[in-house]
Write a protein that holds these residues in place. Sequence first.
Motif, PDB file in Angstrom:
ATOM      1  N   ASN A   1      39.075  47.121  29.936  1.00 29.95           N
ATOM      2  CA  ASN A   1      38.824  45.847  30.598  1.00 29.95           C
ATOM      3  C   ASN A   1      38.954  46.132  32.088  1.00 29.95           C
ATOM      4  OD1 ASN A   1      39.136  43.346  31.932  1.00 29.95           O
ATOM      5  ND2 ASN A   1      39.889  42.377  30.050  1.00 29.95           N
ATOM      6  N   GLU A   2      37.833  46.371  32.748  1.00 30.89           N
ATOM      7  CA  GLU A   2      37.867  46.783  34.154  1.00 30.89           C
ATOM      8  C   GLU A   2      38.455  45.719  35.054  1.00 30.89           C
ATOM      9  OE1 GLU A   2      34.530  48.888  35.746  1.00 30.89           O
ATOM     10  OE2 GLU A   2      33.979  49.639  33.759  1.00 30.89           O
ATOM     11  N   ALA A   3      38.199  44.448  34.762  1.00 28.38           N
ATOM     12  CA  ALA A   3      38.730  43.371  35.603  1.00 28.38           C
ATOM     13  C   ALA A   3      40.255  43.348  35.572  1.00 28.38           C
ATOM     14  CB  ALA A   3      38.182  42.024  35.145  1.00 28.38           C
ATOM     15  N   LYS A   4      40.845  43.660  34.412  1.00 21.96           N
ATOM     16  CA  LYS A   4      42.303  43.645  34.281  1.00 21.96           C
ATOM     17  C   LYS A   4      42.914  45.037  34.415  1.00 21.96           C
ATOM     18  CE  LYS A   4      42.318  39.382  31.761  1.00 21.96           C
ATOM     19  NZ  LYS A   4      42.584  38.671  30.540  1.00 21.96           N
ATOM     20  N   ARG A   5      42.059  46.037  34.578  1.00 20.69           N
ATOM     21  CA  ARG A   5      42.498  47.429  34.749  1.00 20.69           C
ATOM     22  C   ARG A   5      43.426  47.884  33.630  1.00 20.69           C
ATOM     23  NH1 ARG A   5      44.218  48.843  40.584  1.00 20.69           N
ATOM     24  NH2 ARG A   5      44.167  50.812  39.520  1.00 20.69           N
ATOM     25  N   ARG A   6      42.956  47.648  32.387  1.00 25.02           N
ATOM     26  CA  ARG A   6      43.746  48.070  31.236  1.00 25.02           C
ATOM     27  C   ARG A   6      42.817  48.306  30.048  1.00 25.02           C
ATOM     28  NH1 ARG A   6      46.534  42.203  30.143  1.00 25.02           N
ATOM     29  NH2 ARG A   6      44.790  41.259  29.010  1.00 25.02           N
ATOM     30  N   PHE A   7      43.317  49.140  29.146  1.00 21.58           N
ATOM     31  CA  PHE A   7      42.634  49.345  27.880  1.00 21.58           C
ATOM     32  C   PHE A   7      43.143  48.275  26.921  1.00 21.58           C
ATOM     33  CE2 PHE A   7      42.837  53.516  29.888  1.00 21.58           C
ATOM     34  CZ  PHE A   7      41.506  53.877  29.862  1.00 21.58           C
TER      35      PHE A   7
END
Length: 183
Positions: free
Chosen positions: A112-118
Amino acid sequence: MSSLDPVPYAEAPRAIRAALEPLRGLRLRTVTRAAEMLTLGFGELEMVGKRQVAQYALNLQAPWRLDHLATGTVTGRSDVWEPLELPAPDGWHWDEGPNLRDHLLGQLFPLNEAKRRFENQSDDFIVREIEATAAGDLTIRFAGPYEFRVLPQSTRQEAWRLLRPGDFSPHFVFEAGRAGYEQ
């Protein structure tokens, strides 16, 4: 070092398992990192302030690895310092990427690029069993063919901690060969 109320060494495996017991039956929901520290988020996603976080966070600063039971190691802590391609491009820096660890985690969990997490949705990563040793080693066995292992190696530094984001209750911490709740 933090201020711990440590349990006696011989009682550490039981205390660690008891502290991590709430993870049993929960899904590994998120995987994030801050520099080289990995954070595994377990349970449902909740709003804490303006951030959406998992119910529990396991912060890892010790060596760790994720194993597939049929094929071996998927990735581990040291892969963050490896470039995705060899030789490393000129000016490559592990924190600016792409690094091997983030790439390999991305093969399992969508980013999830917006939240910078997998973020994980797979039932393969529901916690089935947790083992612990007095030395702070952890093995988290999942419903699918995966195990996550943590192997503390420092006599001075924090290896891992379990907390509830947004909850100000004491964190359960393993550091410098001692386990207990942070005071």
